[in-house]
Motif scaffolding. Structure first.
Motif: not given
Length: 219
Positions: A23, A26, A78, A96-98, A106
């Protein structure tokens, strides 16, 4: 009101022999990811019970996001999915989008999530990101949400596998086969020729989102 997925992220049960991808790192300023437990979830109202869908009200469509920017193991970064409408959900399995309201499942439920922000975040990897829109009925959307709840956050590198499990066999996704690869899934979705629009940037996504379906329309 935001509702978090009740499932905790399962541990990976091993890696596939050849369906692996990276992935990548970031470089973005993200809000702190908060993990809400079962007790906190139990205090939240039941999603959807207060939202009646009478004839003529706007309903959602289902969107699949494929990030096929180059990674260490090919064009496979992704996959994510979201449903926009009066009962929206954004699901970023093994991602890993937060967002500060996201739990370990998630998934982010409620009107405060931003599809545009999600796409903008994926575009930090590069321009090869596609969001495909599919018309789905309320019943089909409910089944996808149920599967999202059942699957939870996913394990290591399982984003595309989890998304295919959540949508396969439902409505326009009836012929979708399981795959671990974002590029392969996007190729399947394109070849099905059942999507009603696609977006590759924030402006075109806003245009797609503005074309809301109505209950009773041809799905």
């Amino acid at each position: 009101m935001i509702r978090m997925n009740k499932r905790a992220t399962p541990l990976s049960r091993g890696e596939p022999d050849d369906d692996l991808y990276d992935t990548g790192a970031r470089s973005t300023t993200a809000l702190e990811l908060r993990d809400f437990g079962e007790g906190a979830n139990s205090r939240l109202p039941n999603r959807g019970k207060e939202h009646g869908r009478d004839k003529g009200v706007e309903v959602a469509a289902t969107y699949v996001m494929s990030n096929t920017n180059p990674s260490a193991l090919g064009n496979n970064m992704h996959t994510g999915v979201f449903i926009d409408g009066d009962d929206p959900v954004l699901w970023d399995p093994a991602g890993d989008y937060t967002n500060r309201e996201m739990g370990s499942g998630r998934a982010l439920y409620g009107p405060e999530f931003s599809p545009e922000d999600y796409l903008r975040y994926q575009l930090t990897d590069g321009p090869d990101v596609t969001v495909r829109k599919f018309n789905t009925t309320p019943e089909q959307e409910a089944e996808i949400r149920k599967r999202i709840d059942d699957i939870g956050g996913g394990g290591f590198l399982t984003c595309t596998k989890n998304v295919t499990e959540a949508i396969s066999g439902i409505g326009p996704f009836v012929e979708v086969d399981e795959t671990w690869w974002p590029a392969k899934l996007d190729s399947q979705l394109r070849s099905l020729n059942k999507h009603v629009g696609e977006a590759k940037d924030v402006q075109s996504l806003r245009h797609l989102l503005s074309k809301r379906n109505r209950l009773g329309a041809n799905k």
